[in-house]
Design a protein around this motif. Structure first.
Motif, PDB file in Angstrom:
ATOM      1  N   PRO A  99       0.951  -0.601  -0.019  1.00 33.49           N
ATOM      2  CA  PRO A  99      -0.137  -0.104   0.004  1.00 33.49           C
ATOM      3  C   PRO A  99       0.534   1.475   0.024  1.00 33.49           C
ATOM      4  O   PRO A  99       1.976   1.095   0.175  1.00 33.49           O
ATOM      5  CB  PRO A  99      -0.830   0.088   1.411  1.00 33.49           C
ATOM      6  CG  PRO A  99       0.205  -0.790   2.072  1.00 33.49           C
ATOM      7  CD  PRO A  99       0.382  -2.065   1.298  1.00 33.49           C
ATOM      8  N   ALA A 100       0.527   2.285  -0.217  1.00 30.64           N
ATOM      9  CA  ALA A 100       1.037   3.294  -0.320  1.00 30.64           C
ATOM     10  C   ALA A 100       1.824   4.032   1.278  1.00 30.64           C
ATOM     11  O   ALA A 100       1.875   5.003   1.176  1.00 30.64           O
ATOM     12  CB  ALA A 100      -0.120   4.433  -1.096  1.00 30.64           C
ATOM     13  N   THR A 101       0.950   3.151   2.099  1.00 32.98           N
ATOM     14  CA  THR A 101       1.283   4.015   2.866  1.00 32.98           C
ATOM     15  C   THR A 101       2.068   2.842   3.525  1.00 32.98           C
ATOM     16  O   THR A 101       2.151   2.325   5.713  1.00 32.98           O
ATOM     17  CB  THR A 101      -0.230   3.606   3.648  1.00 32.98           C
ATOM     18  OG1 THR A 101      -0.454   2.173   4.333  1.00 32.98           O
ATOM     19  CG2 THR A 101      -1.096   4.772   3.563  1.00 32.98           C
ATOM     20  N   ALA A 102       2.335   1.900   3.324  1.00 32.31           N
ATOM     21  CA  ALA A 102       4.028   1.028   3.490  1.00 32.31           C
ATOM     22  C   ALA A 102       4.736   1.775   4.087  1.00 32.31           C
ATOM     23  O   ALA A 102       5.329   2.935   4.127  1.00 32.31           O
ATOM     24  CB  ALA A 102       4.608  -0.200   2.792  1.00 32.31           C
ATOM     25  N   THR A 103       5.782   1.167   5.513  1.00 32.22           N
ATOM     26  CA  THR A 103       5.944   1.338   6.291  1.00 32.22           C
ATOM     27  C   THR A 103       7.791   1.281   5.958  1.00 32.22           C
ATOM     28  O   THR A 103       8.846   2.203   6.197  1.00 32.22           O
ATOM     29  CB  THR A 103       6.096   1.412   7.493  1.00 32.22           C
ATOM     30  OG1 THR A 103       6.086  -0.347   7.714  1.00 32.22           O
ATOM     31  CG2 THR A 103       4.324   1.858   8.527  1.00 32.22           C
ATOM     32  N   LEU A 119       8.902   0.222   0.225  1.00 32.65           N
ATOM     33  CA  LEU A 119       8.072   1.344  -0.889  1.00 32.65           C
ATOM     34  C   LEU A 119       8.332   2.064  -2.093  1.00 32.65           C
ATOM     35  O   LEU A 119       8.020   2.528  -2.239  1.00 32.65           O
ATOM     36  CB  LEU A 119       7.994   2.812   0.122  1.00 32.65           C
ATOM     37  CG  LEU A 119       6.495   4.063   0.375  1.00 32.65           C
ATOM     38  CD1 LEU A 119       5.199   3.495  -0.258  1.00 32.65           C
ATOM     39  CD2 LEU A 119       6.634   4.665   1.585  1.00 32.65           C
ATOM     40  N   ARG A 171       7.522  -0.077  -4.825  1.00 31.05           N
ATOM     41  CA  ARG A 171       5.842   0.530  -5.008  1.00 31.05           C
ATOM     42  C   ARG A 171       6.816   1.322  -6.450  1.00 31.05           C
ATOM     43  O   ARG A 171       5.624   1.185  -7.203  1.00 31.05           O
ATOM     44  CB  ARG A 171       5.233   0.836  -4.228  1.00 31.05           C
ATOM     45  CG  ARG A 171       3.413   1.240  -4.330  1.00 31.05           C
ATOM     46  CD  ARG A 171       3.545   2.228  -2.692  1.00 31.05           C
ATOM     47  NE  ARG A 171       2.025   2.146  -3.550  1.00 31.05           N
ATOM     48  CZ  ARG A 171       1.327   2.047  -4.099  1.00 31.05           C
ATOM     49  NH1 ARG A 171       0.424   1.095  -3.836  1.00 31.05           N
ATOM     50  NH2 ARG A 171      -0.303   2.956  -4.960  1.00 31.05           N
ATOM     51  N   GLN A 172       6.896   2.070  -5.666  1.00 33.92           N
ATOM     52  CA  GLN A 172       7.306   3.606  -6.383  1.00 33.92           C
ATOM     53  C   GLN A 172       8.053   3.086  -7.784  1.00 33.92           C
ATOM     54  O   GLN A 172       7.586   3.597  -9.009  1.00 33.92           O
ATOM     55  CB  GLN A 172       8.440   4.566  -6.221  1.00 33.92           C
ATOM     56  CG  GLN A 172       8.046   4.852  -4.745  1.00 33.92           C
ATOM     57  CD  GLN A 172       6.245   4.934  -5.128  1.00 33.92           C
ATOM     58  OE1 GLN A 172       5.548   4.303  -3.820  1.00 33.92           O
ATOM     59  NE2 GLN A 172       5.970   6.871  -5.698  1.00 33.92           N
ATOM     60  N   VAL A 196       8.779  10.959  -3.539  1.00 36.18           N
ATOM     61  CA  VAL A 196       8.189   9.907  -2.716  1.00 36.18           C
ATOM     62  C   VAL A 196       9.568   8.998  -1.382  1.00 36.18           C
ATOM     63  O   VAL A 196      10.447   8.930  -1.095  1.00 36.18           O
ATOM     64  CB  VAL A 196       7.114   8.482  -2.487  1.00 36.18           C
ATOM     65  CG1 VAL A 196       7.319   7.596  -1.735  1.00 36.18           C
ATOM     66  CG2 VAL A 196       5.873   9.395  -2.627  1.00 36.18           C
TER      67      VAL A 196
END
Length: 297
Positions: free
Chosen positions: A64-68, A73, A76-77, A94
Motif C-alpha cells: 500500500p502507499a502507506t507502507a512503512t 515503498l 512500489r514506486q 516519495v
C-alpha cells in the motif's frame, strides 16, 4: 541455520540479477518460518522478482502507499514507474523524501533501489551520492556502473569495474556490470560482452530472457542479424509478452531486411503489450515530429 539462510538468499539474489525470476521465486519459497529482517528481505526479493516479470498490479496490491518499509515503498514506486511509463514528480518525490532520512541509507538494498528511481528521474548526482555510501555492496556498485553509463562516463565505469575485479571478480552481478560496460564501449568489446553473457548463461544453466536479449544485442552490434534473430526467437518462446524482446525484434527485423509485415507484427504486439515502453513512446514522439514537419510543406 542462519548461514544456510544467507546462502539461500545469495542464490536467490543471483537468480534475480540474471533474470531467472521463476527460479528465484522457487528458491525463496523454500525459506519458511522467518521473522524480522529476514522475512522483510525475502518479501523484498520476491516482489523484485514480480517486478522483473512485469507483475506491477500484483506489487501495487501487496504494497500500500502507506507502507512503512522504505525498501518496499521504493519497490512500489518502481512498479508505478514501469506501469505508467514515466517517473512523475509525485512518484519520485516519495523516494526523494525517503533518502533524506539517514537511517534509511544504512541499507544497501534500499539505496540500490532508490538509485534506480533517481536515475530514471535523471537525478544522477543524487543517485551517485547515496550509492557512494556502500562501496562494498555489489548491488550498489553495479548500480553505480549503470549510473555512470547513463551519463556517458564510461571511463569511470571502467575504472570501477577494474577495482571490483580485485575483490569480486566471480560475482555474477559484477560480471554483468562488466558486460554492460563492454556493450557501451563497443568495437572489440562487443565480443567480450557476448562471451561474458554466454558464460553466465552456461554457468547458471539458465538462458533467461534478459540474458538472451543481451546476447542478441551483442550480435546485432556485430551485424550478425540471423544469430540475433535466433536468440530473440528463443527469448520470445520463453515469454511471448516480453517488451524488451519485442522491441529488439522490431530493430533486428529491420536490419535483417525482413518483411514490413513481420516488423509491423512485432511492433503491434509491443504496443498492445506495453504501450508505455520507452521504445514505443520514442517512436510515437518521432512520428509526431514528422507529422508536424509535414504540415509545413
Amino acid at each position: 541455520m542462519s548461514d544456510q539462510i544467507v546462502d539461500d538468499f545469495y542464490t536467490a539474489r543471483n537468480l534475480l540479477y540474471l533474470g531467472a525470476y521463476p527460479q528465484a521465486l522457487a528458491n525463496l519459497s523454500q525459506q519458511t518460518h522467518l521473522s524480522g529482517a529476514l522475512e522483510l528481505e525475502k518479501q523484498s526479493l520476491r516482489l523484485r522478482a514480480y517486478l522483473g516479470q512485469q507483475n506491477y498490479s500484483l506489487i501495487l496490491d501487496e504494497i500500500p502507499a502507506t507502507a512503512t518499509s522504505p525498501e518496499l515503498l521504493t519497490i512500489r514506486q518502481l512498479a508505478l514507474i514501469k506501469q505508467q511509463g514515466s517517473a512523475s514528480p509525485s512518484i519520485v518525490g516519495v523516494v526523494d523524501e525517503l533518502v533524506t532520512d539517514s537511517s534509511n541509507l544504512q541499507s544497501p538494498s534500499f539505496v540500490a533501489l532508490a538509485a534506480q528511481v533517481l536515475v530514471i528521474a535523471q537525478k544522477t548526482d543524487d543517485a551517485l551520492k547515496i550509492l557512494a555510501l556502500h562501496p562494498k555492496s555489489l548491488e550498489c556498485v553495479a548500480m553505480t556502473v549503470v549510473t555512470y553509463l547513463a551519463i556517458d562516463r564510461v571511463d569511470l565505469a571502467q575504472k570501477l569495474i577494474a577495482r571490483v575485479r580485485t575483490w569480486a571478480e566471480d560475482a555474477p552481478i559484477a560480471q554483468l556490470a562488466e558486460a554492460w560496460t563492454n556493450l557501451f564501449v563497443g568495437g572489440p568489446k562487443y565480443n567480450e560482452a557476448f562471451y561474458i553473457f554466454e558464460e553466465l548463461a552456461q554457468a547458471s544453466s539458465v538462458s533467461t530472457v534478459p540474458l538472451l536479449n543481451a546476447l542478441a544485442a551483442c550480435k546485432m552490434h556485430l551485424q550478425q542479424y540471423p544469430e540475433a534473430m535466433s536468440l530473440l526467437q528463443e527469448a520470445l518462446e520463453k515469454n511471448p509478452n516480453s517488451p524488451d524482446t519485442l522491441a529488439n525484434l522490431v530493430v533486428c527485423a529491420n536490419h535483417a531486411g525482413q518483411s514490413l509485415e513481420t516488423k509491423t507484427q512485432y511492433l503491434d504486439q509491443l504496443k498492445h503489450t506495453a504501450p508505455n515502453h520507452p521504445f514505443v513512446l520514442d517512436l510515437e514522439a518521432k512520428d509526431a515530429e514528422f507529422d508536424a514537419v509535414k504540415t509545413k510543406f
